[in-house]
Design an enzyme around this catalytic site. Structure first.
Site, PDB file in Angstrom:
ATOM      1  N   ASP A 483       0.804  -1.218   0.000  1.00  0.00           N
ATOM      2  CA  ASP A 483       0.000   0.000   0.000  1.00  0.00           C
ATOM      3  C   ASP A 483       0.835   1.266   0.000  1.00  0.00           C
ATOM      4  O   ASP A 483       0.316   2.357  -0.216  1.00  0.00           O
ATOM      5  CB  ASP A 483      -0.857   0.036   1.268  1.00  0.00           C
ATOM      6  CG  ASP A 483      -2.181  -0.666   1.087  1.00  0.00           C
ATOM      7  OD1 ASP A 483      -2.672  -0.700  -0.046  1.00  0.00           O
ATOM      8  OD2 ASP A 483      -2.714  -1.177   2.090  1.00  0.00           O
TER       9      ASP A 483
HETATM   10  C1  BGC Z   1       0.234   1.278   6.325  1.00  0.00           C
HETATM   11  C2  BGC Z   1      -0.130   0.090   5.480  1.00  0.00           C
HETATM   12  C3  BGC Z   1      -1.612   0.045   5.291  1.00  0.00           C
HETATM   13  C4  BGC Z   1      -2.093   1.371   4.725  1.00  0.00           C
HETATM   14  C5  BGC Z   1      -3.570   1.415   4.452  1.00  0.00           C
HETATM   15  C6  BGC Z   1      -0.368   2.529   5.762  1.00  0.00           C
HETATM   16  O1  BGC Z   1      -0.115   3.603   6.590  1.00  0.00           O
HETATM   17  O2  BGC Z   1       1.634   1.395   6.433  1.00  0.00           O
HETATM   18  O3  BGC Z   1       0.369  -1.092   6.063  1.00  0.00           O
HETATM   19  O4  BGC Z   1      -1.934  -0.995   4.438  1.00  0.00           O
HETATM   20  O5  BGC Z   1      -1.742   2.416   5.598  1.00  0.00           O
HETATM   21  O6  BGC Z   1      -4.332   1.536   5.574  1.00  0.00           O
HETATM   22  C1  NOJ Z   2      -1.755  -3.745   5.450  1.00  0.00           C
HETATM   23  C2  NOJ Z   2      -2.941  -3.797   4.555  1.00  0.00           C
HETATM   24  O1  NOJ Z   2      -4.058  -4.236   5.293  1.00  0.00           O
HETATM   25  C3  NOJ Z   2      -2.687  -4.735   3.385  1.00  0.00           C
HETATM   26  O2  NOJ Z   2      -3.787  -4.708   2.516  1.00  0.00           O
HETATM   27  C4  NOJ Z   2      -1.426  -4.363   2.674  1.00  0.00           C
HETATM   28  O3  NOJ Z   2      -1.210  -5.295   1.646  1.00  0.00           O
HETATM   29  C5  NOJ Z   2      -0.253  -4.339   3.626  1.00  0.00           C
HETATM   30  N1  NOJ Z   2      -0.538  -3.455   4.703  1.00  0.00           N
HETATM   31  C6  NOJ Z   2       1.053  -3.943   2.946  1.00  0.00           C
HETATM   32  O4  NOJ Z   2       1.086  -2.588   2.654  1.00  0.00           O
END
Ligand code: BGC
Ligand code: NOJ
Length: 803
Positions: A483
């Site tokens: 993400d």
């Molecule tokens: C986090 C991710 C997460 C994303 C969406 C980010 O701040 O580092 O792990 O998937 O937010 O909520």
């Molecule tokens: C947490 C999110 O829930 C997931 O969808 C994502 O793939 C990982 N973070 C990696 O960014």
């Protein structure tokens, strides 16, 4: 160092001291009523939706962190103590917390009185029951004053924490005997209320928090408790609570048991009231009657334990590796069920007020629970697919209560659609239920747009095929699985969401990871097409798979590992050409699992991954970490080095690499990586790791971090599902397939074999894998060629594989 131990026979983790590095929590509830409960009895309850229907209050960012929750006080002479240590915080003579499957037990002892507090949410009831047993172990009579208390949340957890100008006026309760009913907003549009009661006469009560706690105090030291009294306060606005006071006399050796009940009730709109603004309490009365005796409690407790025993018996292993067995048989599957129930909503790191259900998260979670609850997996797939758009793209999230796509986040996460293929194929292989493909499923939940689910899968694939960049690789969109790799974002505004701002829209940034996914799941889709008589479509899809595979071979291979992506200016990411972020983990997992470049590329990629990304807790996401922020990379470079997506061990993707090791037949590599992060294997490092040693966490700080080895975001992570897939289907090699159960282990040299008992399509398979000279598969005494145990109608089947 450890803070407890595993009791595998009881399926419990036993915490032996209250000062765990962080609150170590458990989850109660299976259906409507859910609770989080920490090892000092903190936490909160909600009905179905942690944001919109919060029953009890929890303050994130509070100091001390885990204050409140279920507040029990035992007053014995001058001493006030709590069976679970908090909230009173009085040092106990002995303390234990046993977190089990859907229940937690707290055993505290002080000055010759022992307390045992068992907390559970029984099956099928919207109720948390707290059984408090008090025993006088001395030879003197004891006269105790006992309090049980909870603080109500005014239902919407966000509004509750922000809209004080209204909320401090609306709190209302009703009192009937010893039962406190919380009925804020019931007078107007709500048709639900909550209650707190005990199955014994109360000596007094409070419902106004400030009256109970007194000025300048907290739940640690309420004034009413200090004075062994109650004010009989009736909340009018401010902060309604339920605090019950009881007198408990205990003769020497005597035990008394109290049942406290925290319930949630919904009434039909036309039967809300008994009189003007007086709640209809019929349902609450019934619930209290059903839990008024110890025998009723015990029956429900046994039923809960039987439920879990039954569920977990669907897959059990005996491998001679104690830690592996306890992960597989108990805790990993348990965590998979927690992710099924909670998705990413409510933990001690997810506030329950933010994200709904993620499209990709839910699809992946399903891989870990489909063998446990196939019917509910089916419903989940249809819910997920129903937020997809007609062009194959999809909302990234939906709200569980409304099942509508979340417009704030929108779409454009280009890996999302492919996960639908992954989970649907997994579901069909598990169940043989091809009929799901015919299930009419809408786009964007719009009535009359329904098409068979198969069409959704088709459009998912097609979305990738038709959204490719300059190298023929899939476009990444706002982000793919990672993400934080936001290649079209270029954000320079503080606080702006990296995921949604997408202000560059290069139409160029590409993802090698999505390419790997496409090759793997495209092949799975083609195999599915073959099964349902769509040979032409299968051939078409295979052509696209070949094309994208070729694109990876030409532009995604960096020489010693797979590249990660191309940025908006067509520059490689995750390449030796970069100074930082030279190698990323995700494509090493997925491209190798997909077989791109064969075992030769696979082994080289894995060797590079282990040597450059490896630390004692697993493989880091990338290396070297980004030391400064780059707008063309996005959130990934916003984190300090070693944290989260910028170079922690992001546990979710490590099982992909375990599976990649299995794909190239390297059992030692697979097992080594498994044991670096499986919680039971790192229990001894709890003071470093800090989160619960019985569940996976999302991240473990990497070598570049100041707090290397420290985990965060325990419980709600795709790590649970993927770790279960990696160990059960990769290392142990028990894989559901269309025509039967595949037994194809990939063991480390030191393991001689194992036994697995696995329910698959109504048959219990008892499988023995062992090493020996006469290799091959024997099913019910008859040799079988290959490694697939054919389907059978028999209730049980015995399988021996000699490797
Ligand atoms: C986090 C991710 C997460 C994303 C969406 C980010 O701040 O580092 O792990 O998937 O937010 O909520
Ligand atoms: C947490 C999110 O829930 C997931 O969808 C994502 O793939 C990982 N973070 C990696 O960014």
């Amino acid at each position: 160092m450890r803070y407890g131990y595993f009791d595998d026979t009881a399926r419990e983790y036993v915490i032996t001291r209250p000062d765990t590095p962080l609150p170590w929590i458990n989850y109660l509830g299976n259906d409507g009523f859910f609770s989080l409960i920490s090892n000092t009895c903190g936490g909160y309850s909600f009905y179905k939706d942690a944001k919109l229907r919060r029953i009890t209050r929890f303050r994130y960012n509070n100091v001390p962190a885990d204050d409140g929750g279920r507040c029990f006080y035992v007053c014995d002479g001058d001493t006030v103590w709590s069976p679970a240590f908090l909230p009173a915080g009085t040092p106990l003579d002995s303390y234990r917390c046993r977190h089990g499957m859907g229940y937690s037990v707290f055993e505290g002892r002080k000055n010759g009185v022992s307390a045992s507090l068992t907390v559970m949410v029984p099956m099928g009831v919207n109720l948390e029951v707290q059984k408090l047993e008090l025993t006088n172990d001395t030879d003197q009579a004891k006269t105790l004053t006992v309090y049980g208390a909870v603080e109500w949340c005014l239902w919407n957890a966000v509004d509750d924490a922000t809209n004080f100008q209204r909320n401090w006026n609306i709190g209302e309760v009703e009192i009937e005997g010893g039962t406190i009913y919380h009925k804020t907003e019931y007078r107007e549009r709500r048709d639900h209320y909550a209650f707190y009661s005990v199955n014994a006469p109360v000596a007094g009560f409070d419902t106004d928090r400030d009256a109970f706690l007194g000025q300048f105090r907290s739940w640690r030291n309420p004034k009413a408790v200090e004075e062994r009294t109650s004010c009989g306060s009736i909340a009018a606005g401010w902060a309604p609570i339920a605090a019950l006071r009881l007198n408990v006399d205990l003769a020497p050796g005597q035990t008394k048991t109290l049942l406290f009940r925290l319930g949630y009730v919904e009434n039909p709109a036309d039967r809300k009231f008994d009189a003007l603004n007086v709640i209809n309490k019929d349902l609450a009365h019934r619930m209290m009657q059903d839990f008024s005796s110890e025998a009723q409690f015990d029956t429900a407790f046994d039923a809960l334990r039987a439920y879990w025993a039954g569920l977990l018996s669907r897959f059990t292993v005996h491998s001679g590796e104690e830690k592996l067995d306890r992960m597989v048989n108990i805790w990993n599957q348990y965590q998979c069920m927690v992710t099924f129930n909670m998705s990413r909503s409510a933990s001690y790191y997810e506030s329950g007020t933010g994200r709904g259900m993620g499209f990709r998260d839910s699809c992946q979670d399903l891989l870990g629970f489909v063998h446990l609850i196939p019917q509910r997996a089916r419903e989940r797939i249809i819910d997920i697919a129903s937020i997809q758009f007609a062009d194959g793209s999809t909302y990234h999230q939906y709200q569980p209560l409304t099942r509508r796509g979340n417009a704030d986040i929108g779409s454009g996460f280009n890996d999302d659609p492919l996960w639908l293929i992954a989970c649907t194929c997994a579901y069909i292989r598990e169940t043989g239920d091809f009929s799901i493909l015919d299930e009419p499923t809408p786009f964007n939940n719009e009535p009359s747009t329904e098409v068979p689910l198969l069409e959704h899968l088709r459009r998912s694939l097609n979305y990738t095929v038709t959204h490719r960049g300059p190298h023929g690789l899939p476009l990444i969109g706002r982000a793919d699985w990672n993400d934080c790799l936001n290649l079209n974002c270029f954000s320079l505004t503080p606080g702006e969401s990296f995921q949604t701002c997408s202000n560059f829209e290069s139409g160029k940034a590409e993802s090698v990871f999505i390419a790997g996914m496409f090759v793997k799941y495209g092949a799975e889709y083609a195999a599915l097409c073959d099964r349902i008589g769509l040979a032409d479509e299968a051939a078409d899809v295979r052509r696209s798979v070949q094309e994208i595979e070729n694109a990876v071979l030409s532009h995604g291979w960096d020489g010693e590992w797979f590249r990660r992506a191309y940025d908006a200016f067509e520059r490689p990411i995750g390449s030796q050409l970069n100074d930082e972020g030279r190698i990323y983990i995700e494509p090493q997992g997925f491209c190798v699992m997909a077989g791109i470049g064969g075992a030769d590329y696979g082994r080289r990629a894995l060797r590079s991954a282990v040597s450059l990304l490896g630390n004692e807790f697993g493989l880091e996401v990338l290396h070297p970490c980004y030391s400064e922020y780059h707008d063309y990379l996005g959130e990934i470079s916003s984190y300090p080095p070693g944290y989260k997506e910028n170079g922690s061990v992001f546990c979710h993707n490590n099982p992909w690499v375990i599976l990649a090791f299995c794909a190239v037949g390297d059992g030692n590599g697979a097992f080594d990586l498994y044991t670096r992060q499986a919680p039971a294997y790192i229990e001894d490092k709890s003071e470093i790791h800090r989160t619960e040693p019985y569940c996976y966490s999302q991240t473990i700080a990497g070598r570049a971090a100041r707090t290397y080895g420290e985990a965060k975001n325990s419980w709600l992570t795709g790590t649970a599902a993927w770790s279960f897939v990696a160990v059960s289907q990769g290392i142990l090699g028990i894989r559901p397939d269309y025509d039967g159960l595949v037994v194809d282990p990939c063991l480390p040299d030191h393991m001689d074999g194992f036994r697995v008992s696995r329910v698959f399509r109504g048959t219990r398979y008892d499988i023995i894998v062992r090493r020996g000279a006469q290799k091959g598969l024997v099913v019910d005494g008859r040799p079988v060629t290959g490694n697939t145990v054919p389907l059978t109608d028999a209730p049980s089947c015995s399988v021996t594989l000699t490797i």
